[in-house]
Design a protein around this motif. Sequence first.
Motif, mmCIF file in Angstrom:
data_model
loop_
_atom_site.group_PDB
_atom_site.id
_atom_site.type_symbol
_atom_site.label_atom_id
_atom_site.label_comp_id
_atom_site.label_asym_id
_atom_site.label_seq_id
_atom_site.Cartn_x
_atom_site.Cartn_y
_atom_site.Cartn_z
ATOM 1 N N GLY A 17 0.761 -1.231 0.000
ATOM 2 C CA GLY A 17 0.000 0.000 0.000
ATOM 3 C C GLY A 17 0.796 1.287 0.000
ATOM 4 N N VAL A 18 2.128 1.235 -0.123
ATOM 5 C CA VAL A 18 2.906 2.471 -0.212
ATOM 6 C C VAL A 18 2.650 3.080 -1.586
ATOM 7 N N ASN A 19 2.251 4.338 -1.602
ATOM 8 C CA ASN A 19 1.894 5.007 -2.848
ATOM 9 C C ASN A 19 3.076 5.827 -3.363
ATOM 10 N N LEU A 20 3.683 5.343 -4.454
ATOM 11 C CA LEU A 20 4.797 6.044 -5.104
ATOM 12 C C LEU A 20 4.375 6.570 -6.471
ATOM 13 N N ASN A 21 3.097 6.927 -6.619
ATOM 14 C CA ASN A 21 2.569 7.352 -7.914
ATOM 15 C C ASN A 21 2.649 8.852 -8.157
ATOM 16 N N ALA A 22 3.191 9.614 -7.230
ATOM 17 C CA ALA A 22 3.259 11.070 -7.398
ATOM 18 C C ALA A 22 4.146 11.432 -8.588
ATOM 19 N N THR A 23 3.754 12.464 -9.295
ATOM 20 C CA THR A 23 4.547 13.000 -10.399
ATOM 21 C C THR A 23 4.505 14.521 -10.340
ATOM 22 N N ALA A 24 5.476 15.128 -10.970
ATOM 23 C CA ALA A 24 5.533 16.583 -11.101
ATOM 24 C C ALA A 24 6.372 16.880 -12.337
ATOM 25 N N SER A 25 6.366 18.122 -12.779
ATOM 26 C CA SER A 25 7.210 18.492 -13.917
ATOM 27 C C SER A 25 7.610 19.963 -13.800
ATOM 28 N N ALA A 26 8.719 20.268 -14.446
ATOM 29 C CA ALA A 26 9.217 21.649 -14.477
ATOM 30 C C ALA A 26 9.789 21.937 -15.858
ATOM 31 N N GLN A 27 9.733 23.198 -16.225
ATOM 32 C CA GLN A 27 10.234 23.620 -17.529
ATOM 33 C C GLN A 27 11.357 24.629 -17.344
ATOM 34 N N VAL A 28 12.447 24.414 -18.086
ATOM 35 C CA VAL A 28 13.578 25.335 -18.076
ATOM 36 C C VAL A 28 13.480 26.193 -19.325
ATOM 37 N N MET A 29 13.502 27.508 -19.113
ATOM 38 C CA MET A 29 13.412 28.465 -20.216
ATOM 39 C C MET A 29 14.813 28.994 -20.525
ATOM 40 N N ALA A 30 15.034 29.369 -21.774
ATOM 41 C CA ALA A 30 16.318 29.939 -22.186
ATOM 42 C C ALA A 30 16.465 31.350 -21.624
ATOM 43 N N GLN A 31 17.685 31.709 -21.285
ATOM 44 C CA GLN A 31 17.964 33.079 -20.851
ATOM 45 C C GLN A 31 17.731 34.004 -22.043
ATOM 46 N N VAL A 32 17.032 35.090 -21.819
ATOM 47 C CA VAL A 32 16.770 36.060 -22.875
ATOM 48 C C VAL A 32 17.708 37.240 -22.662
ATOM 49 N N PRO A 33 18.550 37.544 -23.655
ATOM 50 C CA PRO A 33 19.457 38.685 -23.470
ATOM 51 C C PRO A 33 18.683 39.992 -23.393
ATOM 52 N N GLU A 34 19.196 40.900 -22.571
ATOM 53 C CA GLU A 34 18.565 42.211 -22.451
ATOM 54 C C GLU A 34 18.790 42.978 -23.756
ATOM 55 N N PRO A 35 17.778 43.710 -24.166
ATOM 56 C CA PRO A 35 17.937 44.482 -25.409
ATOM 57 C C PRO A 35 19.019 45.560 -25.231
ATOM 58 N N GLY A 36 19.755 45.822 -26.297
ATOM 59 C CA GLY A 36 20.796 46.837 -26.241
ATOM 60 C C GLY A 36 20.206 48.237 -26.121
ATOM 61 N N ALA A 37 20.941 49.120 -25.488
ATOM 62 C CA ALA A 37 20.479 50.495 -25.307
ATOM 63 C C ALA A 37 20.659 51.262 -26.609
ATOM 64 N N ARG A 38 19.672 52.038 -26.994
ATOM 65 C CA ARG A 38 19.758 52.854 -28.194
ATOM 66 C C ARG A 38 20.279 54.225 -27.832
ATOM 67 N N VAL A 39 21.185 54.717 -28.602
ATOM 68 C CA VAL A 39 21.703 56.068 -28.403
ATOM 69 C C VAL A 39 21.143 56.941 -29.495
#
Length: 160
Positions: free
Chosen positions: A137-159
Amino acid sequence: MKKLFILFAFLTGFNAHAGLIDINLSTKQLLEGESLEIRLNARDFTEFDYFDIDFSFDDSIFALDLTSIVTDLNPFGFISSPTATGLAISFIDFSANSGDFLLAAFNLTALTPGSSSFSFGQSGNFYAPGTSSPLSGVNLNATASAQVMAQVPEPGARVC
């Protein structure tokens, strides 16, 4: 009627399982390089003195930090090691353990974008003190998930 009420109270007063393990994540989305904490919380366990379970995740997306592993159980009987599919956890103690406790908590570091599910291997077992038969009766049916997103570079400053 009184006997029926006593029977009903007796039947509902006991757990239908020997234990349940939840998988709790600190977040479901993170960026490359960030850490994810996983907590394996055990609830309603009958007495045991030994267990052996596998915890699975995609090791091409996450790296395990072995130094981050903690448990509520006797640390001298707690053994963990990385596997090809995640983490193997074993425990042995000379005194019985039961009830609610933190089975393990640990950190994973996000390596690359993608999604990983987390679950227990089907071969995991907990053993009652002094026996070689697994608890039923030990319940080992738990599941979970996670998503890794890519780092987004900061936009360059306009002069202008």
